[in-house]
Design a protein around this motif. Structure first.
Motif, PDB file in Angstrom:
ATOM      1  N   GLN A   1       0.670  -1.114  -0.111  1.00  0.00           N
ATOM      2  CA  GLN A   1      -0.096  -0.076   0.099  1.00  0.00           C
ATOM      3  C   GLN A   1       0.900   1.356   0.057  1.00  0.00           C
ATOM      4  OE1 GLN A   1      -2.855  -1.009  -0.740  1.00  0.00           O
ATOM      5  NE2 GLN A   1      -2.083  -3.139  -0.157  1.00  0.00           N
ATOM      6  N   LEU A   2       2.336   1.074  -0.009  1.00  0.00           N
ATOM      7  CA  LEU A   2       3.171   2.378   0.119  1.00  0.00           C
ATOM      8  C   LEU A   2       3.123   2.976  -1.109  1.00  0.00           C
ATOM      9  CD1 LEU A   2       6.041   1.051   2.579  1.00  0.00           C
ATOM     10  CD2 LEU A   2       3.952   2.415   3.213  1.00  0.00           C
ATOM     11  N   PRO A   3       3.066   2.270  -2.256  1.00  0.00           N
ATOM     12  CA  PRO A   3       3.027   2.981  -3.533  1.00  0.00           C
ATOM     13  C   PRO A   3       1.870   3.878  -3.779  1.00  0.00           C
ATOM     14  CG  PRO A   3       3.823   0.642  -3.938  1.00  0.00           C
ATOM     15  CD  PRO A   3       3.338   0.922  -2.541  1.00  0.00           C
ATOM     16  N   PHE A   4       0.626   3.118  -3.086  1.00  0.00           N
ATOM     17  CA  PHE A   4      -0.606   4.168  -3.076  1.00  0.00           C
ATOM     18  C   PHE A   4      -0.404   5.531  -2.432  1.00  0.00           C
ATOM     19  CE2 PHE A   4      -4.676   5.101  -1.134  1.00  0.00           C
ATOM     20  CZ  PHE A   4      -5.235   5.641  -2.458  1.00  0.00           C
ATOM     21  N   LEU A   5       0.008   5.528  -1.069  1.00  0.00           N
ATOM     22  CA  LEU A   5       0.398   6.428  -0.267  1.00  0.00           C
ATOM     23  C   LEU A   5       1.163   7.550  -0.903  1.00  0.00           C
ATOM     24  CD1 LEU A   5       0.500   5.094   3.141  1.00  0.00           C
ATOM     25  CD2 LEU A   5      -1.782   6.060   2.225  1.00  0.00           C
ATOM     26  N   LEU A   6       2.277   6.925  -1.427  1.00  0.00           N
ATOM     27  CA  LEU A   6       3.254   7.768  -2.249  1.00  0.00           C
ATOM     28  C   LEU A   6       2.663   8.312  -3.422  1.00  0.00           C
ATOM     29  CD1 LEU A   6       6.349   8.982  -2.689  1.00  0.00           C
ATOM     30  CD2 LEU A   6       6.599   6.799  -4.155  1.00  0.00           C
ATOM     31  N   ASN A   7       1.776   7.830  -4.016  1.00  0.00           N
ATOM     32  CA  ASN A   7       1.235   8.195  -5.387  1.00  0.00           C
ATOM     33  C   ASN A   7       0.190   9.526  -5.021  1.00  0.00           C
ATOM     34  OD1 ASN A   7       0.094   8.559  -7.881  1.00  0.00           O
ATOM     35  ND2 ASN A   7      -0.473   6.315  -8.030  1.00  0.00           N
ATOM     36  N   LEU A   8      -0.425   9.069  -4.001  1.00  0.00           N
ATOM     37  CA  LEU A   8      -1.477  10.149  -3.378  1.00  0.00           C
ATOM     38  C   LEU A   8      -0.793  11.517  -2.964  1.00  0.00           C
ATOM     39  CD1 LEU A   8      -4.591  10.173  -2.986  1.00  0.00           C
ATOM     40  CD2 LEU A   8      -4.301   9.636  -0.756  1.00  0.00           C
ATOM     41  N   ILE A   9       0.312  11.454  -2.301  1.00  0.00           N
ATOM     42  CA  ILE A   9       1.199  12.641  -1.857  1.00  0.00           C
ATOM     43  C   ILE A   9       1.725  13.434  -2.973  1.00  0.00           C
ATOM     44  CG2 ILE A   9       3.215  13.057  -0.405  1.00  0.00           C
ATOM     45  CD1 ILE A   9       2.659  10.883   1.431  1.00  0.00           C
ATOM     46  N   LEU A  10       2.213  12.510  -3.646  1.00  0.00           N
ATOM     47  CA  LEU A  10       2.954  13.098  -5.210  1.00  0.00           C
ATOM     48  C   LEU A  10       1.955  14.071  -5.934  1.00  0.00           C
ATOM     49  CD1 LEU A  10       5.774  10.506  -6.135  1.00  0.00           C
ATOM     50  CD2 LEU A  10       5.883  12.726  -5.016  1.00  0.00           C
ATOM     51  N   THR A  11       0.763  13.324  -6.068  1.00  0.00           N
ATOM     52  CA  THR A  11      -0.219  13.803  -6.854  1.00  0.00           C
ATOM     53  C   THR A  11      -0.706  15.100  -6.274  1.00  0.00           C
ATOM     54  OG1 THR A  11      -0.899  11.609  -7.748  1.00  0.00           O
ATOM     55  CG2 THR A  11      -2.570  13.615  -7.894  1.00  0.00           C
ATOM     56  N   LEU A  12      -1.078  15.274  -4.946  1.00  0.00           N
ATOM     57  CA  LEU A  12      -1.785  16.327  -4.221  1.00  0.00           C
ATOM     58  C   LEU A  12      -0.628  17.471  -4.190  1.00  0.00           C
ATOM     59  CD1 LEU A  12      -3.496  14.750  -1.384  1.00  0.00           C
ATOM     60  CD2 LEU A  12      -4.565  15.574  -3.468  1.00  0.00           C
ATOM     61  N   ARG A  13       0.715  17.273  -4.428  1.00  0.00           N
ATOM     62  CA  ARG A  13       1.744  18.212  -4.424  1.00  0.00           C
ATOM     63  C   ARG A  13       1.793  18.776  -5.932  1.00  0.00           C
ATOM     64  NH1 ARG A  13       7.336  16.393  -1.516  1.00  0.00           N
ATOM     65  NH2 ARG A  13       7.624  18.681  -2.067  1.00  0.00           N
ATOM     66  N   ARG A  14       1.450  18.087  -6.926  1.00  0.00           N
ATOM     67  CA  ARG A  14       1.549  18.801  -8.133  1.00  0.00           C
ATOM     68  C   ARG A  14       0.493  19.940  -8.164  1.00  0.00           C
ATOM     69  NH1 ARG A  14       0.864  13.709 -10.534  1.00  0.00           N
ATOM     70  NH2 ARG A  14      -1.041  14.404 -11.506  1.00  0.00           N
ATOM     71  N   THR A  15       0.631  20.629  -9.242  1.00  0.00           N
ATOM     72  CA  THR A  15      -0.045  22.003  -9.487  1.00  0.00           C
ATOM     73  C   THR A  15      -1.564  21.320 -10.166  1.00  0.00           C
ATOM     74  OG1 THR A  15       1.828  23.263 -10.055  1.00  0.00           O
ATOM     75  CG2 THR A  15      -0.583  24.052 -10.700  1.00  0.00           C
ATOM     76  N   ALA A  16      -2.473  21.796  -9.626  1.00  0.00           N
ATOM     77  CA  ALA A  16      -4.015  21.486 -10.105  1.00  0.00           C
ATOM     78  C   ALA A  16      -4.037  21.559 -11.693  1.00  0.00           C
ATOM     79  CB  ALA A  16      -5.028  21.915  -9.403  1.00  0.00           C
TER      80      ALA A  16
END
Length: 562
Positions: free
Chosen positions: A489-504
């Motif tokens: 599940q760590l790739p999912f959490l990493l994916n979520l964090i990286l996605t939210l840090r990107r510009t909308a």
């Protein structure tokens, strides 16, 4: 957005589920480590005592079942997506919607507080069977800890009933022009049927909780015989009740709860498979009927949890037949999913992979259902890990795959960004391998006689140790697989964090989906821009190239020819 806006509330529900799933996963890992190495001391704690193991079982089951598998699909994604999917601007009762969220938060806090009260957390399991749940004499945690559990689940039942009424009213009253019942997406039918079940099931559960509270503190005897012996103390009661009454009331809630958790995932799976296969859902009206039929039959099968409780054999036969009957609409759904995929060339994006994973787990877990539906077989398997394997595959893992499918699929709407596809596919393959590697072997340990809720498998009695010694190699494999599944599940959490840090990014429809939540009007607050529906969802042409759903009388969206 205001505090009563449905998307604010939806994100609040998902935050609750995220907290609950992290805590519940850590508790399950502690349970697995203890079963494999019972003398291994936890850091800063020491060895896990038998009563602490039972508290882990109780808290894990309660967190996962109520605060993850009920809250996330029904209340979380229901609030986030349902209004825009039917062309509504809001949920029917915004203030009641917020109240439901606050009650759910209070419920989670109360449940977690049970761990820290004198005596520790409750040890009666998430089913809280009396008479052992009716008195502090039954063991540590059955005092204040059990009271906290009762208060938490009572608040949760009220919150879920309010949320279900809000969902039903929204679907019935706030559909946009042209959104007839037969044009509702199958996701909406899943939410609708689950909400109907929630009103019935949680109302009965709340009544049962109140009766158990009265037995504990007001000297009633709804679930207690006239006298009983607990820990060497003879207890006298004014009435002559029966623990079987609790089983009937609890499982009248407990089995519909399975479908409350999984029906939204069934609806989403149908829509996602059709979308990525560029096909209409095969036998769309039949799929609506099977959703309603599963909900109806789900109310009638609670007695198969009580085959070993001394049911009348005729009642056992009736519950066995109704349990097997529910396989008919479930099988029809599987055939529809396969027929929708037949000879298509689906795009294997991450949401599609999780939808296919849902189908795979639903079939695999469902195959053991007819076995447990036979009273004569259930007598042996009932309280073994065979049952644990069954409901973790068909409910827990399939339900979680539905949640991941929803997150990846609707991320462009929720976050205005797509989640990373490479990380998403890594997450999918790790999760499905971990799920099968963890739960399939539990069928074998269950067949070998391994009971549920035992704090350790060796050193009990010579006979039990001899019987269960053979399962220890599988226990080590299951524990290692459970750790792998948690790490997957760590790739999912990493994916979520990286996605939210990107510009909308600008709102888009990357999947070329044909339901209203992808409409350019979905986030519009101007009433005059309300959509008008002219076609049903998944309304593709024979070639699968045309995107035919009309959002208004003036606008038609169409994809470019390939």
């Amino acid at each position: 957005m205001s505090a009563t806006h449905h998307r604010t509330i939806g994100f609040g529900y998902l935050a609750i589920s995220l907290i609950a799933v992290v805590i519940g996963t850590l508790l399950s890992l502690a349970m697995r480590l203890h079963l494999t190495w019972p003398n291994w001391p936890l850091p800063l704690h020491g060895p896990i005592l038998p009563e602490e193991y039972l508290a882990l079982v109780t808290m894990h089951g309660t967190l996962m079942l109520f605060f993850v598998l009920t809250v996330a699909p029904q209340s979380g994604f229901g609030n986030l997506i349902l209004p825009s999917q039917i062309g509504a601007r809001r949920m029917a009762f915004p203030c009641l919607n917020a109240l439901s969220l606050y009650l759910t938060v209070a419920s989670l806090i109360t449940l977690l507080a049970a761990t820290f009260v004198p005596g520790g957390g409750p040890i009666g399991g998430w089913t809280a069977y009396p008479p052992l749940s009716s008195t502090p004499l039954a063991g540590p945690g059955q005092g204040y800890g059990m009271d906290c559990w009762l208060a938490a689940i009572a608040m949760f039942s009220i919150a879920s009933t309010i949320s279900a009424v809000n969902t039903l009213t929204t679907i019935v009253k706030l559909r946009c022009e042209g959104m007839t019942w037969e044009r509702l997406p199958l996701t909406v039918w899943g939410w609708f049927t689950a909400a109907l079940l929630s009103v019935l099931a949680f109302s009965v559960l709340l009544a049962a909780l109140l009766l158990l509270f009265c037995d504990r503190h007001l000297h009633t005897a709804f679930f207690l015989p006239s006298q009983e012996l607990i820990n060497g103390v003879l207890l006298q009661h004014r009435g002559d009740g029966s623990p079987l009454l609790w089983l009937h009331l609890f499982w009248f809630f407990g089995h519909p709860e399975v479908y409350i958790a999984i029906l939204p995932g069934m609806g989403l799976t149908s829509m996602v498979i059709a979308n990525f296969a560029h096909r209409r859902v095969f036998a769309y009206h039949l799929m609506i009927a099977t959703t309603l039929l599963i909900g109806f039959l789900g109310i009638l099968v609670w007695g198969h949890h009580m085959f070993v409780a001394g049911l009348n054999p005729f009642a056992g036969t009736a519950f066995s037949i109704s349990t097997i009957a529910i396989a008919i609409p479930a099988s029809a759904k599987v055939l529809s999913w396969l027929a929708t995929l037949w000879r298509s060339k689906p795009e294997l994006a991450t949401p599609m992979l999780f939808a296919l994973g849902f189908v795979s787990l639903f079939i695999t877990g469902g195959l053991s259902g007819p076995i447990l539906a036979q009273p004569i077989l259930d007598e042996y398997l009932h309280n073994t890990f065979f049952v644990v394997a069954h409901f973790h595959l068909i409910m827990a893992m399939a339900g979680v795959f539905g949640l991941f499918c929803a997150t990846y699929y609707w991320a462009p709407i929720l976050f205005h960004r797509r989640l990373s596809e490479p990380l998403g596919k890594l997450h999918f393959w790790g999760t499905i391998l971990g799920a099968y590697s963890t739960f399939l072997p539990m069928h074998l340990t269950g067949l070998a006689g391994e009971p549920r809720h035992y704090a350790q498998l060796t050193g009990i009695t010579p006979a039990a140790s001899s019987l269960l010694q053979s399962t220890l190699p599988l226990q080590r494999h299951i524990t290692a697989s459970a750790i792998f599944l948690a790490c997957a599940q760590l790739p999912f959490l990493l994916n979520l964090i990286l996605t939210l840090r990107r510009t909308a990014e600008a709102a888009e429809n990357p999947w070329q989906a044909t339901t209203l939540e992808w409409s350019p009007y979905a986030d519009s607050q101007q009433p005059e821009e309300a959509p008008v529906v002219h076609h049903g969802p998944c309304h593709y042409s024979a070639s699968g190239r045309e995107f035919l759903t009309q959002w208004s009388t003036e606008t038609t969206f169409q994809t470019e020819p390939e």
